[in-house]
Design a protein around this motif. Structure first.
Motif, PDB file in Angstrom:
ATOM      1  N   LYS A 111       0.845  -1.201   0.000  1.00 50.62           N
ATOM      2  CA  LYS A 111       0.000   0.000   0.000  1.00 50.62           C
ATOM      3  C   LYS A 111       0.879   1.250   0.000  1.00 50.62           C
ATOM      4  CE  LYS A 111      -3.625   2.639   0.518  1.00 50.62           C
ATOM      5  NZ  LYS A 111      -4.555   2.897  -0.549  1.00 50.62           N
ATOM      6  N   GLY A 114       2.249   2.013  -3.265  1.00 55.84           N
ATOM      7  CA  GLY A 114       1.255   2.317  -4.287  1.00 55.84           C
ATOM      8  C   GLY A 114       0.927   1.141  -5.195  1.00 55.84           C
ATOM      9  N   LYS A 115       1.278  -0.081  -4.770  1.00 58.51           N
ATOM     10  CA  LYS A 115       1.034  -1.252  -5.608  1.00 58.51           C
ATOM     11  C   LYS A 115      -0.350  -1.852  -5.419  1.00 58.51           C
ATOM     12  CE  LYS A 115       5.885  -2.342  -6.069  1.00 58.51           C
ATOM     13  NZ  LYS A 115       6.956  -3.292  -5.843  1.00 58.51           N
ATOM     14  N   ILE A 116      -0.986  -1.577  -4.289  1.00 61.80           N
ATOM     15  CA  ILE A 116      -2.366  -2.017  -4.084  1.00 61.80           C
ATOM     16  C   ILE A 116      -3.207  -0.801  -3.733  1.00 61.80           C
ATOM     17  CG2 ILE A 116      -1.785  -4.387  -3.430  1.00 61.80           C
ATOM     18  CD1 ILE A 116      -2.294  -3.655  -0.527  1.00 61.80           C
ATOM     19  N   GLU A 117      -4.470  -0.853  -4.130  1.00 65.11           N
ATOM     20  CA  GLU A 117      -5.356   0.290  -3.953  1.00 65.11           C
ATOM     21  C   GLU A 117      -6.166   0.231  -2.669  1.00 65.11           C
ATOM     22  OE1 GLU A 117      -7.778   0.569  -7.454  1.00 65.11           O
ATOM     23  OE2 GLU A 117      -6.045   0.310  -8.744  1.00 65.11           O
ATOM     24  N   GLY A 118      -6.583  -0.961  -2.284  1.00 65.71           N
ATOM     25  CA  GLY A 118      -7.445  -1.107  -1.122  1.00 65.71           C
ATOM     26  C   GLY A 118      -6.725  -0.749   0.154  1.00 65.71           C
ATOM     27  N   ASP A 164     -16.227  -4.017  -9.636  1.00 66.24           N
ATOM     28  CA  ASP A 164     -15.147  -3.153  -9.134  1.00 66.24           C
ATOM     29  C   ASP A 164     -14.297  -3.907  -8.123  1.00 66.24           C
ATOM     30  OD1 ASP A 164     -16.004  -1.086 -10.714  1.00 66.24           O
ATOM     31  OD2 ASP A 164     -16.972   0.029  -9.088  1.00 66.24           O
ATOM     32  N   ARG A 168     -10.316  -5.191  -8.530  1.00 64.89           N
ATOM     33  CA  ARG A 168      -9.312  -4.800  -7.536  1.00 64.89           C
ATOM     34  C   ARG A 168      -8.684  -6.040  -6.908  1.00 64.89           C
ATOM     35  NH1 ARG A 168      -9.599  -3.757  -2.034  1.00 64.89           N
ATOM     36  NH2 ARG A 168     -11.858  -3.674  -2.072  1.00 64.89           N
ATOM     37  N   LYS A 171      -6.325  -7.826  -9.344  1.00 68.19           N
ATOM     38  CA  LYS A 171      -5.038  -7.134  -9.420  1.00 68.19           C
ATOM     39  C   LYS A 171      -4.181  -7.471  -8.200  1.00 68.19           C
ATOM     40  CE  LYS A 171      -2.958  -2.558  -9.339  1.00 68.19           C
ATOM     41  NZ  LYS A 171      -3.205  -1.141  -9.141  1.00 68.19           N
ATOM     42  N   GLU A 172      -4.787  -7.414  -7.013  1.00 66.74           N
ATOM     43  CA  GLU A 172      -4.046  -7.727  -5.794  1.00 66.74           C
ATOM     44  C   GLU A 172      -3.611  -9.189  -5.785  1.00 66.74           C
ATOM     45  OE1 GLU A 172      -5.675  -6.365  -2.059  1.00 66.74           O
ATOM     46  OE2 GLU A 172      -6.414  -4.533  -2.994  1.00 66.74           O
TER      47      GLU A 172
END
Length: 184
Positions: A111, A114-118, A164, A168, A171-172
């Motif tokens: 996080k 900036g590699k994961i959004e959640g 959505d 996400r 991607k994770e």
């Protein structure tokens, strides 16, 4: 259930969570002190409290951490108030054989990078909480394979039409699946 905060010092009172004042822990009912205030750890990259057990985990960058060799320090405060620390070399974390604490540290680092959004730790936290409900003897230090449960969560999001969330999680999942297999 766990409550998490990223980079902030949140606190909450158990009475605000609802009327569920018990949880399955170690095969027997455990009552909570509904007036107890649980505090997330200040100045941490990630802080979480497991309501079922009262454990608080704060994830910090260790002073030895570098960009190429990130090292996290997990500060764990058990329900009885005892404190433990655990250093985690992020490059050595294997999501197919990791503890909950290691997964939180990896998630917090991803996080921050900036590699994961959640919210940092959300994916690992949800997987761990599902596992705790399945097998009450699991603890935050036990090593396990997080990948099958993560894949199941991705598939469930797709089945439920939560596109959505599905995208996400997908991607994770790719990031966690390939962690350590190529340059981070």
């Amino acid at each position: 259930m766990s409550i998490s905060g990223v980079g902030n010092n949140y606190s909450f009172n158990a009475a605000n969570i609802g009327n569920n004042s018990s949880s399955r822990v170690s095969g027997e009912q455990k009552k909570f002190n509904m007036d107890k205030e649980y505090k997330l750890q200040a100045n941490s990259v990630l802080s979480t409290v497991r309501i079922e057990t009262g454990e608080s985990i704060g994830i910090f960058y260790d002073e030895t951490s570098t960009k190429s060799n990130p090292v996290m320090l997990a500060k764990i405060i058990d329900a009885d108030g005892s404190e433990n620390e655990m250093k985690i070399n992020i490059n050595d974390v294997n999501p197919s054989d990791a503890s909950y604490v290691e997964m939180l540290a990896l998630s917090a680092h991803l996080k921050t990078e900036g590699k994961i959004e959640g919210p940092a730790g959300a994916f690992a936290t949800m997987v761990f909480n599902a596992r705790v409900k399945e097998a009450n003897e699991r603890n935050i230090y036990a090593k396990e394979d997080f990948m099958p449960a993560m894949k199941e969560m991705v598939n469930d999001a797709l089945k439920d039409g939560r596109m959505d969330t599905y995208l996400r999680y997908l991607k994770e999942l790719d990031i966690y699946s390939n962690w350590g297999k190529k340059s981070n």
